[in-house]
Design a protein around this motif. Structure first.
Motif, PDB file in Angstrom:
ATOM      1  N   THR A   1      -3.376  16.323   0.055  1.00 53.39           N
ATOM      2  CA  THR A   1      -4.447  16.954  -0.714  1.00 53.39           C
ATOM      3  C   THR A   1      -4.860  18.247  -0.030  1.00 53.39           C
ATOM      4  O   THR A   1      -4.489  18.525   1.116  1.00 53.39           O
ATOM      5  CB  THR A   1      -5.677  16.022  -0.800  1.00 53.39           C
ATOM      6  OG1 THR A   1      -6.203  15.849   0.506  1.00 53.39           O
ATOM      7  CG2 THR A   1      -5.312  14.687  -1.418  1.00 53.39           C
TER       8      THR A   1
ATOM      9  N   PRO B   1       0.833  -1.207   0.000  1.00 54.41           N
ATOM     10  CA  PRO B   1       0.000   0.000   0.000  1.00 54.41           C
ATOM     11  C   PRO B   1       0.865   1.254   0.000  1.00 54.41           C
ATOM     12  O   PRO B   1       1.978   1.267   0.518  1.00 54.41           O
ATOM     13  CB  PRO B   1      -0.807  -0.125   1.294  1.00 54.41           C
ATOM     14  CG  PRO B   1      -0.112  -1.139   2.117  1.00 54.41           C
ATOM     15  CD  PRO B   1       0.716  -1.977   1.197  1.00 54.41           C
ATOM     16  N   ARG B   2       0.337   2.293  -0.617  1.00 51.76           N
ATOM     17  CA  ARG B   2       1.050   3.577  -0.671  1.00 51.76           C
ATOM     18  C   ARG B   2       0.271   4.616   0.116  1.00 51.76           C
ATOM     19  O   ARG B   2      -0.955   4.615   0.103  1.00 51.76           O
ATOM     20  CB  ARG B   2       1.180   4.040  -2.115  1.00 51.76           C
ATOM     21  CG  ARG B   2       2.109   3.167  -2.913  1.00 51.76           C
ATOM     22  CD  ARG B   2       2.253   3.687  -4.310  1.00 51.76           C
ATOM     23  NE  ARG B   2       1.956   2.536  -5.176  1.00 51.76           N
ATOM     24  CZ  ARG B   2       1.638   2.615  -6.427  1.00 51.76           C
ATOM     25  NH1 ARG B   2       1.535   3.785  -7.011  1.00 51.76           N
ATOM     26  NH2 ARG B   2       1.407   1.547  -7.126  1.00 51.76           N
ATOM     27  N   ARG B   3       1.011   5.476   0.759  1.00 49.71           N
ATOM     28  CA  ARG B   3       0.392   6.556   1.503  1.00 49.71           C
ATOM     29  C   ARG B   3      -0.172   7.552   0.495  1.00 49.71           C
ATOM     30  O   ARG B   3       0.487   7.893  -0.480  1.00 49.71           O
ATOM     31  CB  ARG B   3       1.416   7.231   2.405  1.00 49.71           C
ATOM     32  CG  ARG B   3       0.846   8.312   3.294  1.00 49.71           C
ATOM     33  CD  ARG B   3       1.876   8.828   4.270  1.00 49.71           C
ATOM     34  NE  ARG B   3       2.368   7.806   5.171  1.00 49.71           N
ATOM     35  CZ  ARG B   3       1.788   7.477   6.310  1.00 49.71           C
ATOM     36  NH1 ARG B   3       0.695   8.089   6.673  1.00 49.71           N
ATOM     37  NH2 ARG B   3       2.299   6.538   7.071  1.00 49.71           N
ATOM     38  N   PRO B   4      -1.421   8.005   0.711  1.00 49.64           N
ATOM     39  CA  PRO B   4      -1.993   8.967  -0.222  1.00 49.64           C
ATOM     40  C   PRO B   4      -1.190  10.268  -0.238  1.00 49.64           C
ATOM     41  O   PRO B   4      -0.632  10.682   0.779  1.00 49.64           O
ATOM     42  CB  PRO B   4      -3.403   9.222   0.314  1.00 49.64           C
ATOM     43  CG  PRO B   4      -3.638   8.215   1.378  1.00 49.64           C
ATOM     44  CD  PRO B   4      -2.324   7.657   1.777  1.00 49.64           C
ATOM     45  N   ALA B   5      -1.143  10.857  -1.409  1.00 47.12           N
ATOM     46  CA  ALA B   5      -0.447  12.142  -1.554  1.00 47.12           C
ATOM     47  C   ALA B   5      -1.232  13.213  -0.812  1.00 47.12           C
ATOM     48  O   ALA B   5      -2.449  13.117  -0.645  1.00 47.12           O
ATOM     49  CB  ALA B   5      -0.317  12.495  -3.030  1.00 47.12           C
TER      50      ALA B   5
END
Length: 187
Positions: free
Chosen positions: A180, A174-178
């Motif tokens: 926003t 999983p990737r951490r959301p950018a």
């Protein structure tokens, strides 16, 4: 010996979860290639029982016998298996003995090299599909322990298939959301 179904070269797409299994089943990738079969309506074909098996007879329905003690079994001749992948053994039988079944495999029969299964002992035909996770090679033998107590048993057939190993799906971590500019929700 004839091949019931031989899997062809199939592209299996990798999807998360159960989809891989479904794609494999629908595409034929989970079907095996038959490597040995015993149709006991054609005779015992080298299979014989131990001292707890009585009246072992090939009939029009299969190999019929009575279990007269604890731990009856029938064992067959050696077969040469490819030595890679997995093996599935399908046993078609009916039983009026107790529900404890076990299939031993290998050049010699020993604890730890068996698959246990629950036998439906209602006197009706049932097929048991047993997956052996160990690679099996030349000179492999099988021993069917269809019960552990007294009762009547009829084995119609035993089919041995090689089953292709389906690799697990490759998951991306999983990737951490950018970051926003969205505003947090307030209740």
């Amino acid at each position: 010996m004839t091949v019931i179904h031989q899997a062809s070269t199939t592209t299996i797409y990798r999807y998360p979860g159960v989809a891989v299994v479904l794609v494999a089943l629908l595409s034929g990738g989970a079907w095996g290639k038959m490597v040995a079969t015993w149709d006991f309506t054609q005779g015992p074909q080298g299979w014989h029982g131990n001292q707890h098996v009585q009246s072992l007879t090939a009939t029009a329905e299969g190999l019929a016998f009575a279990s007269i003690g604890n731990d009856p079994w029938i064992e067959g001749p050696a077969v040469d298996l490819p030595g890679d992948g997995r093996t599935r053994v399908r046993v078609r039988m009916k039983s009026q003995a107790n529900p404890s079944g076990e299939l031993f495999y290998g050049r010699v029969f020993q604890a730890g090299h068996s698959v246990r299964f629950i036998v439906r002992n209602d006197g009706q035909w049932h097929e048991y599909s047993l997956l052996i996770p160990d690679p099996l090679g030349a000179g492999t033998r099988f021993r069917l322990d269809p019960a552990t107590r007294e009762g009547r048993i009829l084995v119609g057939s035993i089919i041995v298939e090689t089953v292709p190993v389906i690799p697990p799906p490759a998951f991306e971590p999983p990737r951490r959301p950018a970051g926003t500019t969205a505003q947090p929700l307030l209740a």
